[in-house]
Design a protein around this motif. Sequence first.
Motif, PDB file in Angstrom:
ATOM      1  N   ARG A 157      55.881  44.357  26.187  1.00  0.00           N
ATOM      2  CA  ARG A 157      56.328  44.453  24.794  1.00  0.00           C
ATOM      3  C   ARG A 157      55.158  44.280  23.829  1.00  0.00           C
ATOM      4  N   VAL A 158      55.192  44.987  22.751  1.00  0.00           N
ATOM      5  CA  VAL A 158      54.228  44.793  21.676  1.00  0.00           C
ATOM      6  C   VAL A 158      54.817  43.762  20.718  1.00  0.00           C
ATOM      7  N   LEU A 181      45.668  42.504  31.698  1.00  0.00           N
ATOM      8  CA  LEU A 181      46.391  42.596  30.432  1.00  0.00           C
ATOM      9  C   LEU A 181      47.898  42.631  30.717  1.00  0.00           C
ATOM     10  N   PRO A 182      48.696  41.925  29.933  1.00  0.00           N
ATOM     11  CA  PRO A 182      50.136  41.851  30.234  1.00  0.00           C
ATOM     12  C   PRO A 182      50.844  43.192  30.162  1.00  0.00           C
ATOM     13  N   SER A 183      50.254  44.154  29.451  1.00  0.00           N
ATOM     14  CA  SER A 183      50.887  45.470  29.361  1.00  0.00           C
ATOM     15  C   SER A 183      50.637  46.329  30.601  1.00  0.00           C
ATOM     16  N   SER A 184      49.751  45.875  31.487  1.00  0.00           N
ATOM     17  CA  SER A 184      49.418  46.653  32.690  1.00  0.00           C
ATOM     18  C   SER A 184      50.421  46.365  33.804  1.00  0.00           C
ATOM     19  N   GLU A 185      50.871  47.414  34.466  1.00  0.00           N
ATOM     20  CA  GLU A 185      51.857  47.255  35.531  1.00  0.00           C
ATOM     21  C   GLU A 185      51.284  46.424  36.682  1.00  0.00           C
ATOM     22  N   GLY A 186      52.087  45.515  37.198  1.00  0.00           N
ATOM     23  CA  GLY A 186      51.689  44.720  38.350  1.00  0.00           C
ATOM     24  C   GLY A 186      51.014  43.402  38.027  1.00  0.00           C
TER      25      GLY A 186
END
Length: 243
Positions: free
Chosen positions: A146-147, A1-6
Motif C-alpha cells: 500500500r502507498v 522494500l515493502p512494496s516488493s513481492e516476497g
Amino acid sequence: LPSSEGTSALYSRDFLQTAASRLSPEGLFCLWLPLYQHDETMAGIVIRTFLEVFPNAIALRGNFDPLQPTMALIGSRAPLNLSNEFLAQRLASEGARRAASESPLFRSPANFRLLFQGDLAAVREDFADFPAITDDRPIFAFIGPRVPPHGKALRGNTLLNWFGRRFQAAPLPSCRLGDTAAEEVRGGLDAGNYYFSAAIQNLPLPGASTEQQLSRLRNAASALQTAQRLSPASSLVFGDLGF
C-alpha cells in the motif's frame, strides 16, 4: 522494500528467530526500514515483531533526509555496547575510516550518536497492541504494497512527532554504556532530532510566500543552534547533512 513481492518473509518473527539462532551471544542483527514507505501501522507491526525476538534493540537513523528517511532496527540477545571507548575503537577500524571520508557522522563518537533514535526496549509497551508478523500470518504481504495516504507516511514532521518524541526521557535498558553518561547519549539523540527538524524546515514549501520561506529558514537556523548546544562535542554543520 515493502512494496516488493516476497519481502514479507524478511519481516516475519519466524525469519528473525532463525537469524537470532545463528548469532553469537553478543551478535547483532540489523533490519532496515524505508520509513517513507511505512505508516504508523506498518512500522508498529515491524517493531512489535522485532521486539518479540530481540530483548535488546535500538533504532538508528540511516540519514537526515526528511522526504526519504530510513531507519535501522538493531537487535541482540545481549545489551549493545554504546560506550565512548567502544565507539572510538570501532570508528578507528579501516572500514569506518573509509566511511568517514564520505560521511562526517563516522568521524567521532559524538557525531555517530546523532544517528541514535532510541532504545526500543524502553518503549516496548507502546507497540504491544500491534500484531506480530509470522509466516502463517504474513500481514506485511497485504499491507506492505500500500502507498501510505498523504501525510501518513513516516517522514518529515510525521516521523518526528510519532517516533522521535517518545524517547526524550526514556531509559536505555538495551545499552551498555560503561563510563559514558546516559545524558551524553540522550543529548546526541535530542540533537539528532533537532538536526532532522532543521532539515525539514530547510525544505522549500510549494506555494509559500517569500516571508514564509524566510521564516522556515530562520526556524532551521534556530534548530541547528539547539542541536549544536545539545551535543557540543559533535562537529556537524548544516551542510554535512546534504541539504
